[in-house]
Write a protein that holds these residues in place. Sequence first.
Motif, mmCIF file in Angstrom:
data_model
loop_
_atom_site.group_PDB
_atom_site.id
_atom_site.type_symbol
_atom_site.label_atom_id
_atom_site.label_comp_id
_atom_site.label_asym_id
_atom_site.label_seq_id
_atom_site.Cartn_x
_atom_site.Cartn_y
_atom_site.Cartn_z
ATOM 1 N N LEU A 287 -5.475 -11.397 5.471
ATOM 2 C CA LEU A 287 -5.371 -10.189 6.282
ATOM 3 C C LEU A 287 -6.480 -9.224 5.880
ATOM 4 O O LEU A 287 -6.582 -8.828 4.717
ATOM 5 C CB LEU A 287 -3.998 -9.534 6.060
ATOM 6 N N HIS A 288 -7.334 -8.874 6.841
ATOM 7 C CA HIS A 288 -8.374 -7.867 6.608
ATOM 8 C C HIS A 288 -7.800 -6.493 6.943
ATOM 9 O O HIS A 288 -7.240 -6.295 8.026
ATOM 10 C CB HIS A 288 -9.596 -8.138 7.488
ATOM 11 N N CYS A 289 -7.957 -5.550 6.018
ATOM 12 C CA CYS A 289 -7.399 -4.209 6.207
ATOM 13 C C CYS A 289 -8.492 -3.156 6.039
ATOM 14 O O CYS A 289 -9.159 -3.112 5.004
ATOM 15 C CB CYS A 289 -6.284 -3.943 5.198
ATOM 16 N N LEU A 290 -8.675 -2.330 7.052
ATOM 17 C CA LEU A 290 -9.591 -1.192 6.986
ATOM 18 C C LEU A 290 -8.763 0.078 6.820
ATOM 19 O O LEU A 290 -7.899 0.380 7.657
ATOM 20 C CB LEU A 290 -10.435 -1.106 8.255
ATOM 21 N N ILE A 291 -9.032 0.823 5.734
ATOM 22 C CA ILE A 291 -8.200 1.967 5.377
ATOM 23 C C ILE A 291 -9.089 3.187 5.160
ATOM 24 O O ILE A 291 -9.976 3.167 4.293
ATOM 25 C CB ILE A 291 -7.407 1.674 4.082
ATOM 26 N N PRO A 292 -8.915 4.258 5.927
ATOM 27 C CA PRO A 292 -9.690 5.479 5.682
ATOM 28 C C PRO A 292 -9.437 6.014 4.276
ATOM 29 O O PRO A 292 -8.312 5.941 3.767
ATOM 30 C CB PRO A 292 -9.170 6.449 6.747
ATOM 31 N N ARG B 201 -3.058 -4.910 14.186
ATOM 32 C CA ARG B 201 -1.974 -3.929 14.109
ATOM 33 C C ARG B 201 -2.446 -2.682 13.367
ATOM 34 O O ARG B 201 -3.294 -2.757 12.478
ATOM 35 C CB ARG B 201 -0.747 -4.532 13.408
ATOM 36 N N HIS B 202 -1.867 -1.549 13.753
ATOM 37 C CA HIS B 202 -2.225 -0.259 13.165
ATOM 38 C C HIS B 202 -0.989 0.349 12.509
ATOM 39 O O HIS B 202 0.114 0.292 13.068
ATOM 40 C CB HIS B 202 -2.767 0.691 14.237
ATOM 41 N N TYR B 203 -1.191 0.956 11.344
ATOM 42 C CA TYR B 203 -0.074 1.502 10.571
ATOM 43 C C TYR B 203 -0.377 2.928 10.121
ATOM 44 O O TYR B 203 -1.524 3.380 10.139
ATOM 45 C CB TYR B 203 0.197 0.633 9.337
ATOM 46 N N GLY B 204 0.678 3.613 9.680
ATOM 47 C CA GLY B 204 0.527 4.954 9.135
ATOM 48 C C GLY B 204 0.090 5.944 10.194
ATOM 49 O O GLY B 204 0.588 5.937 11.324
ATOM 50 N N LEU C 195 0.824 -1.209 0.000
ATOM 51 C CA LEU C 195 0.000 0.000 0.000
ATOM 52 C C LEU C 195 0.857 1.258 0.000
ATOM 53 O O LEU C 195 0.521 2.250 -0.665
ATOM 54 C CB LEU C 195 -0.924 -0.014 1.221
ATOM 55 N N CYS C 196 1.970 1.223 0.719
ATOM 56 C CA CYS C 196 2.864 2.391 0.748
ATOM 57 C C CYS C 196 3.455 2.670 -0.632
ATOM 58 O O CYS C 196 3.617 3.834 -1.029
ATOM 59 C CB CYS C 196 3.986 2.171 1.761
ATOM 60 N N LYS C 197 3.768 1.607 -1.373
ATOM 61 C CA LYS C 197 4.335 1.794 -2.711
ATOM 62 C C LYS C 197 3.335 2.468 -3.636
ATOM 63 O O LYS C 197 3.684 3.382 -4.399
ATOM 64 C CB LYS C 197 4.762 0.444 -3.282
ATOM 65 N N PHE C 198 2.075 2.047 -3.575
ATOM 66 C CA PHE C 198 1.054 2.666 -4.422
ATOM 67 C C PHE C 198 0.766 4.095 -3.977
ATOM 68 O O PHE C 198 0.533 4.974 -4.812
ATOM 69 C CB PHE C 198 -0.227 1.830 -4.395
ATOM 70 N N ALA C 199 0.765 4.327 -2.672
ATOM 71 C CA ALA C 199 0.518 5.684 -2.173
ATOM 72 C C ALA C 199 1.623 6.634 -2.618
ATOM 73 O O ALA C 199 1.363 7.795 -2.975
ATOM 74 C CB ALA C 199 0.418 5.663 -0.649
ATOM 75 N N LYS C 200 2.851 6.148 -2.626
ATOM 76 C CA LYS C 200 3.973 6.979 -3.074
ATOM 77 C C LYS C 200 3.886 7.245 -4.574
ATOM 78 O O LYS C 200 4.139 8.362 -5.038
ATOM 79 C CB LYS C 200 5.290 6.285 -2.732
ATOM 80 N N ARG C 201 3.501 6.210 -5.330
ATOM 81 C CA ARG C 201 3.391 6.359 -6.782
ATOM 82 C C ARG C 201 2.289 7.350 -7.144
ATOM 83 O O ARG C 201 2.424 8.146 -8.078
ATOM 84 C CB ARG C 201 3.110 4.998 -7.412
ATOM 85 N N LYS C 202 1.187 7.318 -6.396
ATOM 86 C CA LYS C 202 0.064 8.216 -6.665
ATOM 87 C C LYS C 202 0.209 9.559 -5.950
ATOM 88 O O LYS C 202 -0.660 10.430 -6.088
ATOM 89 C CB LYS C 202 -1.243 7.556 -6.211
ATOM 90 N N ARG C 203 1.285 9.702 -5.175
ATOM 91 C CA ARG C 203 1.540 10.927 -4.412
ATOM 92 C C ARG C 203 0.374 11.267 -3.486
ATOM 93 O O ARG C 203 -0.053 12.413 -3.374
ATOM 94 C CB ARG C 203 1.819 12.100 -5.355
ATOM 95 N N HIS C 204 -0.124 10.250 -2.836
ATOM 96 C CA HIS C 204 -1.244 10.440 -1.926
ATOM 97 C C HIS C 204 -0.801 10.941 -0.560
ATOM 98 O O HIS C 204 -1.547 11.609 0.132
ATOM 99 C CB HIS C 204 -2.017 9.123 -1.756
ATOM 100 N N GLY C 205 0.397 10.585 -0.154
ATOM 101 C CA GLY C 205 0.841 10.903 1.196
ATOM 102 C C GLY C 205 0.788 9.658 2.070
ATOM 103 O O GLY C 205 0.848 8.524 1.575
ATOM 104 N N GLN C 206 0.644 9.852 3.365
ATOM 105 C CA GLN C 206 0.643 8.728 4.302
ATOM 106 C C GLN C 206 -0.771 8.202 4.518
ATOM 107 O O GLN C 206 -1.680 8.942 4.875
ATOM 108 C CB GLN C 206 1.240 9.153 5.650
ATOM 109 N N LEU C 207 -0.940 6.901 4.290
ATOM 110 C CA LEU C 207 -2.219 6.250 4.543
ATOM 111 C C LEU C 207 -2.297 5.815 6.003
ATOM 112 O O LEU C 207 -1.307 5.846 6.738
ATOM 113 C CB LEU C 207 -2.379 5.024 3.640
ATOM 114 N N GLY C 208 -3.466 5.393 6.399
ATOM 115 C CA GLY C 208 -3.662 4.772 7.707
ATOM 116 C C GLY C 208 -4.308 3.414 7.511
ATOM 117 O O GLY C 208 -5.107 3.226 6.588
#
Length: 363
Positions: free
Chosen positions: A156-161, A292-295, A125-138
Amino acid sequence: MRGLHLADILNSGLGNYRQHHIMSYQQLRVCQHLQSCRTGQLGYQAWQCDNCSEVQQIGCSCRDRHCPRCQGMATAKWVQRQQEDLLSCRYFHLVFTLPHELNIIAHYNPNALYHCLFKAAWQTLCKFAKRKRHGQLGMTSVLHTWGQNLSQHIHLHCLIPAGALDKAHWHEIKKGYLYPVKALSTVFRGKMLAALNECDSSFAKVSTPTKWCVYSKACLTYSEKLVSYLARYTRKGVMSESRLVSATEETVSFKYRDYADNNRDKVMTLSCDEFLRRYLQHVLPKGFMRIRHYGFLANACRKRKLGLIKAQVSATPCKAVKPKVEQERLIPHWSCQSCKTGTLRFIGVMNLDEATNKIARTS
């Protein structure tokens, strides 16, 4: 009528199972907890009626995270704490699934495999966020290792705002999906294999298919749905005891949902040994964090960054969230079995010897 419990199956079938299978220390420990839960072996809770003042004893629970009888109250309290962190925006729900060829690693080194799964999903997810210049995801991610029929199905279930934090500025993602799932699957495969190779070069030798599965579920919009999702996907155990149909010394029958047959509810009957084998393969390593929580949702910075985001979110505030378990019900209480009108109130905990002596004095 007393319902069927997992402890009943363990009591009748675990002895025979141990004669034919090798169990890890953690599996034995979990079985001991489940068998002793609410039996009095762990001590007793003393409860006094507020009407007739009679004192009643209730066996202490084991509080093991694998115990299906001990998760209701923990789920309610956890969800209440998480409600404070909900954002008034849409949420994406992604599922990263490992191919079954990697299940063999979970039998020998589950800690390493599960850690690599968390790492690979977040790096993808971080790689795609960097490519799209989205910034930091959560991201809030939850490990599940089972399917409906208790087979090993690691995902793995992931909930992402639906938004990202670029330095101190919040940018909402307005698309109906986060990233293309086919592209996510390709990158996820590479990240996972690289993580396994970095952990142990022998892991990368396991033959895997070229196409992996990353599944995107429908966006979640309302906080009411989010709360139910949090409860369902974060604190849910391997199997609810309500799914148990019947059990004998030889077989166990339980309900399951067949996703391959239009989500039809069916009943599966397994030998007692096979049921226990399937159930015990989902026992997690001691101390392993399956949530676990990220971003910007990481524990180290969540409070500060959520404060920045909530100050900038201009969307209409979400409806007030009504937790499934009200605040007053977070404190367990039962009606008195003697007078039938009073309510039992907790007054203390007694060990087994104290409870035995009290019974002897009153008999």
